[in-house]
Design an enzyme around this catalytic site. Sequence first.
Site, short mmCIF file in Angstrom:
data_model
loop_
_atom_site.label_atom_id
_atom_site.label_comp_id
_atom_site.label_asym_id
_atom_site.label_seq_id
_atom_site.Cartn_x
_atom_site.Cartn_y
_atom_site.Cartn_z
N CYS A 174 0.82 -1.21 0.00
CA CYS A 174 0.00 0.00 0.00
C CYS A 174 0.86 1.27 0.00
O CYS A 174 1.59 1.49 -0.95
CB CYS A 174 -0.99 -0.03 1.16
SG CYS A 174 -2.40 1.09 0.90
N LYS A 179 -11.51 8.34 -1.27
CA LYS A 179 -10.82 7.16 -0.77
C LYS A 179 -11.31 5.90 -1.48
O LYS A 179 -12.51 5.70 -1.66
CB LYS A 179 -11.03 7.02 0.73
CG LYS A 179 -10.27 5.84 1.35
CD LYS A 179 -10.45 5.79 2.86
CE LYS A 179 -9.65 4.64 3.45
NZ LYS A 179 -9.78 4.58 4.93
N SER A 237 -7.58 0.00 0.52
CA SER A 237 -7.95 1.08 1.45
C SER A 237 -6.89 2.15 1.34
O SER A 237 -5.88 2.14 2.05
CB SER A 237 -8.03 0.54 2.88
OG SER A 237 -8.36 1.58 3.79
N HIS A 243 -4.34 -4.49 0.09
CA HIS A 243 -4.08 -5.00 1.44
C HIS A 243 -4.49 -6.46 1.52
O HIS A 243 -5.44 -6.81 2.22
CB HIS A 243 -4.85 -4.19 2.48
CG HIS A 243 -4.21 -2.90 2.87
ND1 HIS A 243 -3.06 -2.84 3.62
CD2 HIS A 243 -4.56 -1.61 2.61
CE1 HIS A 243 -2.72 -1.58 3.83
NE2 HIS A 243 -3.60 -0.81 3.22
N GLU A 299 -3.24 -8.68 3.15
CA GLU A 299 -3.04 -9.20 4.52
C GLU A 299 -4.21 -8.87 5.45
O GLU A 299 -4.26 -9.38 6.58
CB GLU A 299 -1.74 -8.63 5.10
CG GLU A 299 -1.82 -7.22 5.65
CD GLU A 299 -1.82 -6.12 4.60
OE1 GLU A 299 -1.85 -4.94 4.98
OE2 GLU A 299 -1.78 -6.44 3.38
N ARG A 333 -14.48 3.46 12.42
CA ARG A 333 -13.59 4.45 13.02
C ARG A 333 -13.79 5.82 12.36
O ARG A 333 -13.87 6.85 13.04
CB ARG A 333 -12.15 4.00 12.86
CG ARG A 333 -11.08 4.97 13.36
CD ARG A 333 -9.74 4.68 12.70
NE ARG A 333 -9.80 4.91 11.26
CZ ARG A 333 -8.95 4.38 10.39
NH1 ARG A 333 -7.98 3.57 10.80
NH2 ARG A 333 -9.06 4.65 9.10
#
Length: 311
Positions: free
Chosen positions: A142, A163, A192, A235, A237, A249
Amino acid sequence: MPLILPPALPAVQILQDENIFIMPQSRAASQDIRPLEILVVNLMPDKIETETQLARMLANSPLQVKLTLLRTGTHTATHTSTAHMAAFYKTLDEVQRSRFDGMIVTGAPIEHLPYEEVDYWEELKSLFAFSRQNVYSTIYLCWGALAGLYYHYGIPKTMLPQKLSGVFSHRVTRPDNPLVRGFDEHFYAPHSRNAGVLKQEVEKHPGLRILAESEEAGLHMLSTKAGREIYILGHMEYDKETLKNEYNRDLARGLAPSVPKNYFENDDPNAPILYRWRSHAHLLFSNWLNYYVYQSTPFDLNTLAPETPEK
């Protein structure tokens, strides 16, 4: 892959509860095997979550893998306790005389900053230079991938209009590449991020190969010919609930985030999560360890030679 971790690291109990094999250091020392030395440069705010995710990806194989966790010395972590950082993390100064079979550089939520304004950029540049001489193969994830492409090739990042968050379908573009061996022609991966790189900028560099891309998310996986440098803009992972936690969040911060695309059933944040990237994530890291680390790295790391960049 039996993972060699410090016994008190929080990831140990989490992974043992998932029936993932963690090898005690005492047992590893009794085996007449040189473990693969992997350096994890953890730039993410929640260090414990990220180190656990990466440990999970590197586990469950007959080989030994020893993780060394590295932090930046010029930046103080604010989301992880000082005691945890002192107990489990080293700095670049402490590993300068070491060599590693592989290295993983994580992302960081700082795409909005010019690289030169990141408070640890000079240290990161030293780390990237260190990797070319002292690491056989490096995965950049990323923001780490954006930073690595900028440092090594001068490829600029491009800010996105909003985003990019969600799980997207990708097409394998080089199916004969060992990194994607066993992949389906189309596979899913989470993203992300607020920035990316343009395909035409990457194509200016013949030493880089595009391995996978998405119509919605753009470029995803790149590598050099010998696999000494691998860039993953998504991502792979991430855990099942990571995107959900990021979304909640951001809601709590009053940021009005978009619902991650193709992640919840019917894109409804109250619906179940569609967890459909796990198998390819494990395959990616397994292929990396096998074909670009275990099969390729010299037994004696003191004989490690840098990859010669293609012009």
